[in-house]
Each structure stands twice: as structure tokens, then as C-alpha cells.
Write a protein that holds these residues in place. Structure first.
Motif, PDB file in Angstrom:
ATOM      1  N   MET A  44      19.490  -6.949  23.520  1.00  0.00           N
ATOM      2  CA  MET A  44      18.515  -7.980  23.178  1.00  0.00           C
ATOM      3  C   MET A  44      17.686  -7.575  21.957  1.00  0.00           C
ATOM      4  O   MET A  44      17.401  -8.409  21.092  1.00  0.00           O
ATOM      5  N   ALA A  45      17.316  -6.308  21.872  1.00  0.00           N
ATOM      6  CA  ALA A  45      16.535  -5.821  20.730  1.00  0.00           C
ATOM      7  C   ALA A  45      17.342  -5.928  19.442  1.00  0.00           C
ATOM      8  O   ALA A  45      16.823  -6.336  18.404  1.00  0.00           O
ATOM      9  N   PHE A  46      18.618  -5.573  19.490  1.00  0.00           N
ATOM     10  CA  PHE A  46      19.473  -5.684  18.304  1.00  0.00           C
ATOM     11  C   PHE A  46      19.650  -7.142  17.901  1.00  0.00           C
ATOM     12  O   PHE A  46      19.569  -7.489  16.723  1.00  0.00           O
ATOM     13  N   ALA A  47      19.889  -8.015  18.861  1.00  0.00           N
ATOM     14  CA  ALA A  47      20.065  -9.441  18.561  1.00  0.00           C
ATOM     15  C   ALA A  47      18.819 -10.008  17.904  1.00  0.00           C
ATOM     16  O   ALA A  47      18.916 -10.724  16.898  1.00  0.00           O
ATOM     17  N   GLU A  48      17.665  -9.686  18.434  1.00  0.00           N
ATOM     18  CA  GLU A  48      16.412 -10.176  17.860  1.00  0.00           C
ATOM     19  C   GLU A  48      16.212  -9.627  16.444  1.00  0.00           C
ATOM     20  O   GLU A  48      15.850 -10.363  15.529  1.00  0.00           O
ATOM     21  N   ALA A  49      16.475  -8.346  16.258  1.00  0.00           N
ATOM     22  CA  ALA A  49      16.305  -7.721  14.945  1.00  0.00           C
ATOM     23  C   ALA A  49      17.252  -8.311  13.909  1.00  0.00           C
ATOM     24  O   ALA A  49      16.924  -8.390  12.725  1.00  0.00           O
ATOM     25  N   GLY A  51      18.435 -11.456  14.107  1.00  0.00           N
ATOM     26  CA  GLY A  51      18.279 -12.908  14.065  1.00  0.00           C
ATOM     27  C   GLY A  51      19.501 -13.634  14.587  1.00  0.00           C
ATOM     28  O   GLY A  51      19.884 -14.678  14.069  1.00  0.00           O
ATOM     29  N   THR A  52      20.108 -13.090  15.638  1.00  0.00           N
ATOM     30  CA  THR A  52      21.306 -13.695  16.205  1.00  0.00           C
ATOM     31  C   THR A  52      21.192 -13.689  17.721  1.00  0.00           C
ATOM     32  O   THR A  52      20.119 -13.453  18.266  1.00  0.00           O
ATOM     33  N   THR A  53      22.285 -13.962  18.390  1.00  0.00           N
ATOM     34  CA  THR A  53      22.280 -13.987  19.850  1.00  0.00           C
ATOM     35  C   THR A  53      23.079 -12.807  20.400  1.00  0.00           C
ATOM     36  O   THR A  53      23.944 -12.262  19.706  1.00  0.00           O
ATOM     37  N   PRO A  54      22.832 -12.441  21.637  1.00  0.00           N
ATOM     38  CA  PRO A  54      23.639 -11.395  22.251  1.00  0.00           C
ATOM     39  C   PRO A  54      25.135 -11.749  22.278  1.00  0.00           C
ATOM     40  O   PRO A  54      25.980 -10.876  22.125  1.00  0.00           O
ATOM     41  N   ASN A  55      25.454 -13.031  22.456  1.00  0.00           N
ATOM     42  CA  ASN A  55      26.863 -13.438  22.464  1.00  0.00           C
ATOM     43  C   ASN A  55      27.560 -13.106  21.157  1.00  0.00           C
ATOM     44  O   ASN A  55      28.726 -12.713  21.162  1.00  0.00           O
ATOM     45  N   VAL A  56      26.876 -13.274  20.049  1.00  0.00           N
ATOM     46  CA  VAL A  56      27.472 -12.940  18.758  1.00  0.00           C
ATOM     47  C   VAL A  56      27.748 -11.441  18.689  1.00  0.00           C
ATOM     48  O   VAL A  56      28.801 -11.016  18.207  1.00  0.00           O
ATOM     49  N   LEU A  57      26.833 -10.635  19.189  1.00  0.00           N
ATOM     50  CA  LEU A  57      27.038  -9.189  19.161  1.00  0.00           C
ATOM     51  C   LEU A  57      28.150  -8.749  20.113  1.00  0.00           C
ATOM     52  O   LEU A  57      28.881  -7.814  19.812  1.00  0.00           O
ATOM     53  N   LEU A  58      28.287  -9.414  21.228  1.00  0.00           N
ATOM     54  CA  LEU A  58      29.314  -9.038  22.193  1.00  0.00           C
ATOM     55  C   LEU A  58      30.689  -9.592  21.852  1.00  0.00           C
ATOM     56  O   LEU A  58      31.690  -8.893  21.982  1.00  0.00           O
TER      57      LEU A  58
END
Length: 74
Positions: A44-49, A51-58
Motif C-alpha cells: 500500500m505504501a509503494f502504491a501510494e508513493a 500514485g497507482t493501485t496495489p493491483n497495478v503493482l501485483l
């Protein structure tokens, strides 16, 4: 995790992402290199930093469909 791709797309260095997410550079490096999995809180911290969503990161795409029936990619 698609962290490295998202970070590069955002134009950030590992150091900048670490600072924005209040995580260590070694944490960013370990996750990007697949040596470590991040917690939900870290995701969640990475997604917020970034400017995206956790789904994009996963998964590389946002399947949340918040505004329409169309798939959103970032």
C-alpha cells in the motif's frame, strides 16, 4: 510484483521510492530482485508513493473497475 516497472514508469530511483514510501532502499531492492515479498502495508505504501493501485503493482493492470466496465491499465 511489478514494482520495478512501476517505479521506472514513474521516473523514480530506488532511493526516491524508498523516501516517498518511508521504506528502506534495501527493502525496495530486495522486493524488486525477488528476494523478499512485501507485506500488505508495504504494498500500500509503494502504491501510494507511485500514485497507482496495489493491483497495478501485483498484476500490471487495475482490475478494480471503479468507473466503468473497461479494464484500466497503467
Amino acid at each position: 510484483m511489478k514494482l520495478q516497472e512501476a517505479r521506472i514508469a514513474a521516473g523514480l530511483t530506488q532511493e526516491e521510492l524508498a523516501a516517498r514510501s518511508h521504506r528502506s532502499v534495501s527493502m525496495v531492492q530486495s522486493i524488486e530482485n525477488g528476494r523478499r515479498d512485501g507485506s500488505t502495508k508495504t504494498l500500500m505504501a509503494f502504491a501510494e508513493a507511485l500514485g497507482t493501485t496495489p493491483n497495478v503493482l501485483l498484476y500490471g493492470v487495475d482490475h478494480t473497475n471503479r468507473t466503468s466496465g473497461k479494464e484500466v491499465t497503467r
